[in-house]
Design an enzyme around this catalytic site. Structure first.
Site: not given
Ligand SMILES: NC(=O)c1ccc[n+]([C@@H]2O[C@H](COP(=O)([O-])OP(=O)(O)OC[C@H]3O[C@@H](n4cnc5c(N)ncnc54)[C@H](OP(=O)(O)O)[C@@H]3O)[C@@H](O)[C@H]2O)c1
Length: 252
Positions: A150, A164
């Site tokens: 991130s 985080y």
């Molecule tokens: N969106 C952004 O702007 C952004 C920026 C920087 C980094 N990121 C990184 O990108 C990645 C994806 O982010 P996103 O925004 O797509 O997140 P999101 O929409 O919140 O989705 C998170 C995913 O992780 C799964 N998850 C969460 N806790 C879990 C657990 N204990 N066991 C198994 N699965 C779990 C969730 O599935 P379930 O709820 O079905 O378990 C979901 O599919 C993350 O690592 C995040 O830190 C995102």
């Protein structure tokens, strides 16, 4: 007569956090390119999923529970037998970013230790356990690992908490270490560091931040998925130990 066993010839991806956001876009990107995608999340397979894969390609796992994750790795290895026990890519995408009351940022003074440990288990220890647990399958395919870090891992972020941010900084370092350790076995290890991508993880107020970004907009999950796909494809065959920033120029 000998029984004929068929091997699935499609390249295979194991993807965590497949149910929403960046993970969801990644399933679509790889499926469109003809990959078999084994998805993982805490939820059971839903019939509403818009792609043809069934429950046989979904593993319900809670990455915050090391014992449950250990079982899931065994299950993944079993499911990969259909592909000659070859794994072409592992994408450690699942991540959590807990907030305090009313969405408040959890800083290094106030974050309770149990939250800190929970975040590190999901965001940092799970990728280690998966990378090591699937090492033989990755080696057999000359595969590739992509860790999703991130923008918060390298600078203090207004909304993302300290646990985080530090878990993502650790994951970026782990990427470098794994690239050194796995490289001699033919496995590449890279990271992508998204900025503000339009998913449910964003906090209210992010829209205001983008006014200062060179590209003046949020990123889209499919733009992140394209970069993940590039890092798992032969087009990036000499790229390892890298962290690609996908942030519309937020840090320039
Ligand atoms: N969106 C952004 O702007 C952004 C920026 C920087 C980094 N990121 C990184 O990108 C990645 C994806 O982010 P996103 O925004 O797509 O997140 P999101 O929409 O919140 O989705 C998170 C995913 O992780 C799964 N998850 C969460 N806790 C879990 C657990 N204990 N066991 C198994 N699965 C779990 C969730 O599935 P379930 O709820 O079905 O378990 C979901 O599919 C993350 O690592 C995040 O830190 C995102």
């Amino acid at each position: 007569m000998t029984e004929k066993t068929s091997v699935d010839e499609r390249p295979t991806l194991v993807l965590t956090g497949a149910s929403r956001g960046i993970g969801h876009a990644t399933v679509k990107r790889f499926s469109a390119a003809g990959w078999r995608v084994i998805t993982c999340s805490r939820h059971a397979f839903s019939d509403k999923c818009p792609w043809p894969m069934g429950p046989e390609d979904h593993i319900q796992v809670d990455l915050s529970d090391p014992e449950n994750l250990g079982y899931a790795v065994q299950e993944m290895r079993k499911r990969l037998e259909a592909n000659g026990s070859k794994l072409h890519a592992l994408v450690n995408n699942a991540g959590i970013s807990p907030k305090g009351d009313k969405g408040a940022r959890l800083d290094s003074m106030d974050t309770p230790m149990h939250i800190w440990r929970h975040v590190f288990q999901v965001n940092f220890f799970a990728p280690i356990m998966l990378g090591r647990g699937l090492f033989n399958e990755l080696k057999k395919a000359g595969g590739s690992i992509v860790n999703v870090t991130s923008i918060a891992g390298s600078r203090v972020h207004p909304f993302a908490g300290t646990a985080y941010a530090t878990s993502k900084a650790a994951l970026a370092s782990l990427t470098r270490e794994m690239a050194a350790d796995f490289g001699p076995h033919g496995i590449r290890v890279n990271a992508i560091a998204p900025g503000e991508i339009d998913t449910s993880i964003l906090s209210p107020g992010t829209e205001k931040m983008i006014e200062d970004f060179p590209l003046r907009r949020l990123g889209r999950p499919d733009e992140v998925a394209d970069t993940i796909h590039y890092l798992c494809s032969p087009q990036s065959s000499y790229v390892t130990g890298a962290e690609i920033h996908i942030n519309g120029g937020q840090h320039v």
